[in-house]
Design a protein around this motif. Structure first.
Motif, PDB file in Angstrom:
ATOM      1  N   TYR A 233     -22.624  -6.658 -10.214  1.00 31.84           N
ATOM      2  CA  TYR A 233     -22.606  -8.056 -10.615  1.00 31.84           C
ATOM      3  C   TYR A 233     -22.250  -8.245 -12.089  1.00 31.84           C
ATOM      4  O   TYR A 233     -22.255  -9.372 -12.594  1.00 31.84           O
ATOM      5  N   ALA A 236     -19.273 -10.571 -13.017  1.00 33.31           N
ATOM      6  CA  ALA A 236     -19.536 -11.983 -12.757  1.00 33.31           C
ATOM      7  C   ALA A 236     -20.514 -12.585 -13.749  1.00 33.31           C
ATOM      8  O   ALA A 236     -20.363 -13.743 -14.158  1.00 33.31           O
ATOM      9  N   LEU A 262     -22.126 -17.384  -8.261  1.00 35.66           N
ATOM     10  CA  LEU A 262     -21.061 -16.409  -8.492  1.00 35.66           C
ATOM     11  C   LEU A 262     -21.306 -15.092  -7.763  1.00 35.66           C
ATOM     12  O   LEU A 262     -20.353 -14.443  -7.316  1.00 35.66           O
ATOM     13  N   ILE A 263     -22.571 -14.682  -7.646  1.00 31.55           N
ATOM     14  CA  ILE A 263     -22.819 -13.361  -7.061  1.00 31.55           C
ATOM     15  C   ILE A 263     -23.066 -13.404  -5.557  1.00 31.55           C
ATOM     16  O   ILE A 263     -22.995 -12.362  -4.893  1.00 31.55           O
ATOM     17  N   LEU A 266     -20.308 -11.889  -3.467  1.00 34.66           N
ATOM     18  CA  LEU A 266     -20.275 -10.435  -3.666  1.00 34.66           C
ATOM     19  C   LEU A 266     -21.394  -9.777  -2.872  1.00 34.66           C
ATOM     20  O   LEU A 266     -21.205  -8.706  -2.271  1.00 34.66           O
TER      21      LEU A 266
END
Length: 286
Positions: A233, A236, A262-263, A266
């Motif tokens: 992470y 990001a 944002l994560i 992912l």
């Protein structure tokens, strides 16, 4: 509890009075059917609400009292999710897709982004925890729920020394222990990077960024060696000098909702990859 014996009568005279003996109503032994103390109503409401809600004076008082009890009686935090785990298992249904195991960064994730934690996605973060505490509750909070995948994000509080001085070797052994427990029980593993931070508000003077980078390098290499999935992470969330991007945090350690936004893609990409890899291993008889 460490007791120091004074070397002289003068020193003894300056010692504080001995603490009174504590009588606990265990019954015949200290192994009881219900070892946990219920959370006060104010804390139950607080934990069910948004992570950025203000703490009232009553909440702070209840929080201090509960923490004092937990520190003396429940160091691993086994009581934190005991009722929720029992309810989840009693409900039956399919096994969870993924359990997110971690500290306050994981706990806040569930509270700031509840839409992410849909049925089948379970949050098991506890604020302030270090990896030895997570090892002690890993069976109750992960293995017993029988998820297909566990996402482990840990290390911030080890670097901060929340449960005392430790070492990189201790951190690594604790991660290995959790991975071994998961693998022995047919649970695929996602190892997440330690989120970026260049200071800790509760540990003034520490400079954690270089050590966080070393831990993340080890996590990436270990995941590769064990066939686990590593999700990083840092790109990001990270800014210059190993700090978390200031627009994504209020304290330099914990992401705000935009940071979690944002994560999340992912994370779920890593979960899907772990599921796929586990399926290939099962097909190959590994």
């Amino acid at each position: 509890l460490l007791t120091l014996t004074a070397a002289s009568g003068a020193a003894r005279a300056a010692d504080p009075p001995a603490a009174p003996a504590i009588t606990v109503p265990f019954g015949e032994t200290a192994m009881v059917a219900e070892p946990c103390r219920a959370l006060p109503d104010s804390l139950t409401r607080y934990l069910a609400g948004p992570a950025d809600q203000p703490l009232t004076p009553q909440m702070l008082k209840d929080y201090a009292a509960y923490n004092a009890w937990a520190s003396a009686n429940d160091w691993p935090g086994l009581c934190r999710y005991r009722a929720a785990n029992q309810a989840l298992k009693a409900a039956g249904g399919p096994r969870p897709r993924v359990v997110f195991m971690g500290d306050s960064i994981t706990e806040n994730w569930r509270r700031l982004s509840p839409g992410f934690f849909q049925p089948g996605v379970v949050g098991r973060g506890i604020s302030g925890q270090t990896t030895p505490q997570m090892v002690a509750r890993f069976y109750a909070d992960v293995v017993a729920l029988r998820p297909r995948v566990v996402h482990i994000m840990a290390g911030t509080n080890d670097v901060a020394g929340n449960t005392g001085p430790t070492s990189e070797d201790n951190f690594q052994r604790n991660i290995e222990a959790m991975v071994d427990m998961a693998r022995a029980n047919g649970i695929a593993v996602v190892l997440a990077s330690v989120p970026p931070a260049d200071h800790f508000s509760w540990r003034a003077g520490l400079k954690p960024a270089p050590q966080i980078a070393r831990l993340n390098a080890w996590l990436a290499d270990y995941a590769k060696r064990r066939g686990a999935v590593f999700v990083d992470y840092t790109a990001a969330l990270g800014g210059p000098g190993g700090a978390m991007r200031p627009e994504l945090t209020k304290d330099g350690v914990h992401p705000t909702k935009p940071g979690y936004d944002l994560i999340e893609p992912l994370a779920m990409k890593a979960v899907a990859e772990a599921e796929h890899s586990a399926g290939r291993r099962q097909a190959a008889g590994a």
